[in-house]
Design a protein around this motif. Sequence first.
Motif, short mmCIF file in Angstrom:
data_model
loop_
_atom_site.label_atom_id
_atom_site.label_comp_id
_atom_site.label_asym_id
_atom_site.label_seq_id
_atom_site.Cartn_x
_atom_site.Cartn_y
_atom_site.Cartn_z
N LYS A 11 0.87 -1.17 0.00
CA LYS A 11 0.00 0.00 0.00
C LYS A 11 0.91 1.22 0.00
CE LYS A 11 -3.83 -2.20 2.31
NZ LYS A 11 -4.73 -2.23 3.44
N LEU A 12 0.69 2.12 -0.96
CA LEU A 12 1.56 3.27 -1.13
C LEU A 12 0.78 4.57 -1.07
CD1 LEU A 12 3.65 2.05 -4.22
CD2 LEU A 12 4.12 1.66 -1.80
N HIS A 13 1.47 5.65 -0.71
CA HIS A 13 0.94 7.00 -0.85
C HIS A 13 1.76 7.64 -1.96
CE1 HIS A 13 -0.77 10.86 0.06
NE2 HIS A 13 0.45 11.37 0.03
N TYR A 14 1.09 8.02 -3.05
CA TYR A 14 1.76 8.58 -4.22
C TYR A 14 1.88 10.09 -4.09
CZ TYR A 14 0.60 3.98 -5.88
OH TYR A 14 0.48 2.61 -5.99
N MET A 15 3.10 10.59 -4.32
CA MET A 15 3.38 12.02 -4.27
C MET A 15 3.95 12.44 -5.62
SD MET A 15 5.00 12.00 -0.43
CE MET A 15 6.09 10.63 -0.78
N ALA A 16 4.12 13.74 -5.84
CA ALA A 16 4.57 14.26 -7.13
C ALA A 16 5.92 13.69 -7.56
CB ALA A 16 4.64 15.77 -7.09
N ASN A 17 6.82 13.49 -6.64
CA ASN A 17 8.17 13.04 -7.01
C ASN A 17 8.56 11.69 -6.42
OD1 ASN A 17 8.86 15.35 -8.56
ND2 ASN A 17 9.09 16.48 -6.65
N GLY A 18 7.59 10.92 -6.00
CA GLY A 18 7.89 9.62 -5.42
C GLY A 18 6.68 9.06 -4.70
N PHE A 19 6.93 8.05 -3.91
CA PHE A 19 5.85 7.45 -3.13
C PHE A 19 6.39 6.99 -1.79
CE2 PHE A 19 7.50 4.21 -6.08
CZ PHE A 19 7.91 3.21 -5.20
N ARG A 20 5.48 6.87 -0.84
CA ARG A 20 5.83 6.41 0.50
C ARG A 20 5.11 5.09 0.73
NH1 ARG A 20 4.07 10.61 4.14
NH2 ARG A 20 2.06 9.60 3.98
N VAL A 21 5.83 4.11 1.26
CA VAL A 21 5.26 2.80 1.54
C VAL A 21 4.49 2.87 2.86
CG1 VAL A 21 5.76 0.36 1.98
CG2 VAL A 21 7.13 1.63 0.30
N LEU A 22 3.20 2.60 2.80
CA LEU A 22 2.35 2.59 3.99
C LEU A 22 2.24 1.19 4.58
CD1 LEU A 22 -0.57 4.84 2.68
CD2 LEU A 22 1.42 5.54 4.05
N SER A 23 2.26 0.20 3.70
CA SER A 23 2.19 -1.20 4.11
C SER A 23 3.11 -1.98 3.18
CB SER A 23 0.75 -1.70 4.01
OG SER A 23 0.68 -3.06 4.36
N SER A 24 4.06 -2.69 3.73
CA SER A 24 5.07 -3.34 2.90
C SER A 24 4.50 -4.48 2.05
CB SER A 24 6.21 -3.87 3.76
OG SER A 24 5.74 -4.84 4.66
N GLY A 25 5.12 -4.66 0.92
CA GLY A 25 4.77 -5.69 -0.04
C GLY A 25 5.79 -5.64 -1.16
N ASP A 26 5.63 -6.47 -2.18
CA ASP A 26 6.62 -6.50 -3.27
C ASP A 26 6.09 -5.92 -4.57
OD1 ASP A 26 4.90 -8.56 -3.94
OD2 ASP A 26 6.49 -9.96 -4.47
N HIS A 27 4.79 -5.56 -4.62
CA HIS A 27 4.22 -5.03 -5.86
C HIS A 27 2.96 -4.22 -5.57
CE1 HIS A 27 1.65 -8.56 -5.21
NE2 HIS A 27 0.76 -7.95 -5.99
N VAL A 28 2.50 -3.51 -6.61
CA VAL A 28 1.18 -2.88 -6.60
C VAL A 28 0.46 -3.37 -7.85
CG1 VAL A 28 1.79 -0.84 -5.26
CG2 VAL A 28 2.08 -0.80 -7.74
N VAL A 29 -0.84 -3.16 -7.91
CA VAL A 29 -1.63 -3.62 -9.05
C VAL A 29 -2.02 -2.43 -9.91
CG1 VAL A 29 -3.76 -4.80 -9.71
CG2 VAL A 29 -2.48 -5.58 -7.72
N CYS A 30 -1.74 -2.53 -11.20
CA CYS A 30 -2.05 -1.46 -12.16
C CYS A 30 -3.56 -1.18 -12.15
CB CYS A 30 -1.60 -1.85 -13.56
SG CYS A 30 -2.04 -0.65 -14.84
N ALA A 31 -3.91 0.10 -12.03
CA ALA A 31 -5.32 0.50 -11.98
C ALA A 31 -6.03 0.27 -13.31
CB ALA A 31 -5.43 1.97 -11.59
#
Length: 66
Positions: A11-31
């Motif tokens: 689970k990530l928080h997306y920002m303009a120049n990067g992202f912050r990991v809120l909950s660890s994992g190895d991937h995200v799912v394309c929207a």
Amino acid sequence: MLMSNTNRPAKLHYMANGFRVLSSGDHVVCAASGAAIALDDLRYWDVAGQRPFATAELASEAMRPR
């Protein structure tokens, strides 16, 4: 017992120049496509919608005004 992040979505928080990991994992799912995107390969996301995309084309199409 140690927990593995393998095959677990992050689970990530997306920002303009990067992202912050809120909950660890190895991937995200394309929207747009539903494809798994390894965190090391993640390059495209929508800050306002907080959505990841597998390719620039998918991101552009999803964010194009209708």
